[in-house]
Design a protein around this motif. Sequence first.
Motif, mmCIF file in Angstrom:
data_model
loop_
_atom_site.group_PDB
_atom_site.id
_atom_site.type_symbol
_atom_site.label_atom_id
_atom_site.label_comp_id
_atom_site.label_asym_id
_atom_site.label_seq_id
_atom_site.Cartn_x
_atom_site.Cartn_y
_atom_site.Cartn_z
ATOM 1 N N GLY A 141 0.804 -1.214 0.000
ATOM 2 C CA GLY A 141 0.000 0.000 0.000
ATOM 3 C C GLY A 141 0.838 1.264 0.000
ATOM 4 N N PRO A 142 0.180 2.436 -0.060
ATOM 5 C CA PRO A 142 0.886 3.722 -0.079
ATOM 6 C C PRO A 142 1.559 4.029 1.253
ATOM 7 C CG PRO A 142 -1.459 4.064 0.113
ATOM 8 C CD PRO A 142 -1.271 2.597 -0.117
ATOM 9 N N VAL A 143 2.421 5.017 1.204
ATOM 10 C CA VAL A 143 3.134 5.453 2.409
ATOM 11 C C VAL A 143 2.721 6.881 2.732
ATOM 12 C CG1 VAL A 143 5.386 6.136 3.305
ATOM 13 C CG2 VAL A 143 5.137 3.948 2.147
ATOM 14 N N ARG A 144 2.442 7.117 4.009
ATOM 15 C CA ARG A 144 2.097 8.463 4.466
ATOM 16 C C ARG A 144 2.785 8.687 5.803
ATOM 17 N NH1 ARG A 144 -4.020 11.030 5.015
ATOM 18 N NH2 ARG A 144 -3.402 12.948 6.125
ATOM 19 N N ILE A 145 3.823 9.509 5.792
ATOM 20 C CA ILE A 145 4.559 9.753 7.028
ATOM 21 C C ILE A 145 4.739 11.252 7.263
ATOM 22 C CG2 ILE A 145 5.782 7.551 6.885
ATOM 23 C CD1 ILE A 145 8.284 9.053 6.063
ATOM 24 N N ALA A 146 4.833 11.620 8.517
ATOM 25 C CA ALA A 146 5.177 12.977 8.923
ATOM 26 C C ALA A 146 6.659 12.998 9.280
ATOM 27 C CB ALA A 146 4.336 13.403 10.127
ATOM 28 N N ILE A 147 7.314 14.090 8.943
ATOM 29 C CA ILE A 147 8.748 14.225 9.206
ATOM 30 C C ILE A 147 8.960 15.525 9.977
ATOM 31 C CG2 ILE A 147 11.050 14.335 8.191
ATOM 32 C CD1 ILE A 147 9.868 13.012 5.663
ATOM 33 N N HIS A 165 3.468 11.897 1.141
ATOM 34 C CA HIS A 165 2.438 10.993 0.639
ATOM 35 C C HIS A 165 3.005 10.356 -0.629
ATOM 36 C CE1 HIS A 165 -0.973 13.599 2.606
ATOM 37 N NE2 HIS A 165 -0.108 13.109 3.482
ATOM 38 N N TRP A 166 3.144 9.031 -0.618
ATOM 39 C CA TRP A 166 3.807 8.340 -1.737
ATOM 40 C C TRP A 166 3.034 7.079 -2.065
ATOM 41 C CZ3 TRP A 166 9.797 7.206 -1.507
ATOM 42 C CH2 TRP A 166 10.274 6.942 -2.811
ATOM 43 N N ASP A 167 2.556 6.997 -3.307
ATOM 44 C CA ASP A 167 1.949 5.766 -3.775
ATOM 45 C C ASP A 167 2.458 5.487 -5.185
ATOM 46 O OD1 ASP A 167 0.396 7.284 -5.613
ATOM 47 O OD2 ASP A 167 -1.199 7.512 -4.132
ATOM 48 N N ALA A 168 1.886 4.510 -5.843
ATOM 49 C CA ALA A 168 2.419 4.079 -7.133
ATOM 50 C C ALA A 168 2.329 5.170 -8.198
ATOM 51 C CB ALA A 168 1.674 2.829 -7.594
ATOM 52 N N ASP A 169 1.435 6.125 -8.040
ATOM 53 C CA ASP A 169 1.222 7.155 -9.060
ATOM 54 C C ASP A 169 1.560 8.563 -8.599
ATOM 55 O OD1 ASP A 169 0.081 5.252 -10.892
ATOM 56 O OD2 ASP A 169 -1.722 5.288 -9.654
ATOM 57 N N ARG A 170 1.963 8.732 -7.351
ATOM 58 C CA ARG A 170 2.127 10.085 -6.839
ATOM 59 C C ARG A 170 3.221 10.131 -5.788
ATOM 60 N NH1 ARG A 170 -2.328 12.784 -2.882
ATOM 61 N NH2 ARG A 170 -1.813 10.851 -1.822
ATOM 62 N N ASP A 210 4.102 3.228 12.500
ATOM 63 C CA ASP A 210 4.482 2.094 11.661
ATOM 64 C C ASP A 210 5.925 2.230 11.177
ATOM 65 O OD1 ASP A 210 4.683 -0.012 9.928
ATOM 66 O OD2 ASP A 210 3.088 0.652 8.579
ATOM 67 N N ARG A 211 6.845 1.578 11.866
ATOM 68 C CA ARG A 211 8.260 1.640 11.487
ATOM 69 C C ARG A 211 8.474 1.102 10.081
ATOM 70 N NH1 ARG A 211 13.260 2.183 13.788
ATOM 71 N NH2 ARG A 211 12.272 2.664 15.787
ATOM 72 N N ARG A 212 7.677 0.132 9.676
ATOM 73 C CA ARG A 212 7.823 -0.456 8.354
ATOM 74 C C ARG A 212 7.638 0.588 7.260
ATOM 75 N NH1 ARG A 212 10.244 -3.092 4.621
ATOM 76 N NH2 ARG A 212 8.896 -3.989 3.019
ATOM 77 N N ALA A 213 6.748 1.544 7.453
ATOM 78 C CA ALA A 213 6.546 2.596 6.455
ATOM 79 C C ALA A 213 7.818 3.408 6.257
ATOM 80 C CB ALA A 213 5.394 3.509 6.883
ATOM 81 N N VAL A 214 8.503 3.711 7.348
ATOM 82 C CA VAL A 214 9.757 4.471 7.265
ATOM 83 C C VAL A 214 10.842 3.627 6.608
ATOM 84 C CG1 VAL A 214 11.504 5.704 8.593
ATOM 85 C CG2 VAL A 214 9.105 5.793 9.302
ATOM 86 N N GLU A 215 10.891 2.350 6.936
ATOM 87 C CA GLU A 215 11.887 1.463 6.336
ATOM 88 C C GLU A 215 11.681 1.334 4.829
ATOM 89 O OE1 GLU A 215 11.306 -2.050 8.635
ATOM 90 O OE2 GLU A 215 12.687 -1.405 10.245
ATOM 91 N N ARG A 216 10.439 1.357 4.375
ATOM 92 C CA ARG A 216 10.178 1.289 2.938
ATOM 93 C C ARG A 216 10.695 2.539 2.230
ATOM 94 N NH1 ARG A 216 4.112 0.639 2.181
ATOM 95 N NH2 ARG A 216 4.664 0.377 -0.016
ATOM 96 N N VAL A 217 10.534 3.689 2.856
ATOM 97 C CA VAL A 217 11.074 4.915 2.275
ATOM 98 C C VAL A 217 12.593 4.842 2.170
ATOM 99 C CG1 VAL A 217 11.374 7.403 2.618
ATOM 100 C CG2 VAL A 217 9.137 6.344 3.010
#
Length: 225
Positions: A141-147, A165-170, A210-217
Amino acid sequence: MPKKQTYADLGDACATAHAMDVIGDRWSMVIARELLLGPRRFADLASAVVGITPAVLTSRLKALREAGVVEQAQLDDLGRTRVYRLTEWGQGLEDVMRSLGRWAQGSPGFPVPEGSMTPDGVIVAMRTMAPYATMPEWGDGPVRIAIELHDERRPAAGVRRYRLHWDADRFELTEGADEAPEATVSGDSSAWAGVVFAGAPTGSVGIEGDRRAVERVAAAYAAIA
């Protein structure tokens, strides 16, 4: 002080030479980098552009205004704060920075000597390099994180907030808080740069959610190294 001769004054009609007349002076591109995400006060720029003197900053801003790269504006706050911002034409420098960043990666001297990065510097670097990265495992799925970043060298500057905000198209990475992120990254801007661009462990910054979201980035940027 005599007027500095431009390439045009010397008879060179090349557009690239003209570009160097506009942004080729030391500090000019760094000032533009710090304005890419939004308007900044003179004090913000004086703090972020490490090593510049107020007199030189004043001179560079004047030259960039005269060239049409930067303009002054007033915020809609109670104090009517005066700020500097890039013009619409000046915003086009993000494409230039993207190309320069990719070109620099092939330099015989790359990676560059160790140093630090401002919060905006890291975020601009993420924006300019992102189009070359492919997010692994879009099935997650998409990634949505605050930094939320601060610069340990400049504690008085406080924390700057961004949303990704990061997904397959944006891919959208902008300044501002995110009200409902999957995860929030917080820490020193240079430590976050180490995670994204140098493969440092994600444990070097604080992560809530979700640490996994950050690791994917981090994995996506590692793929372009």
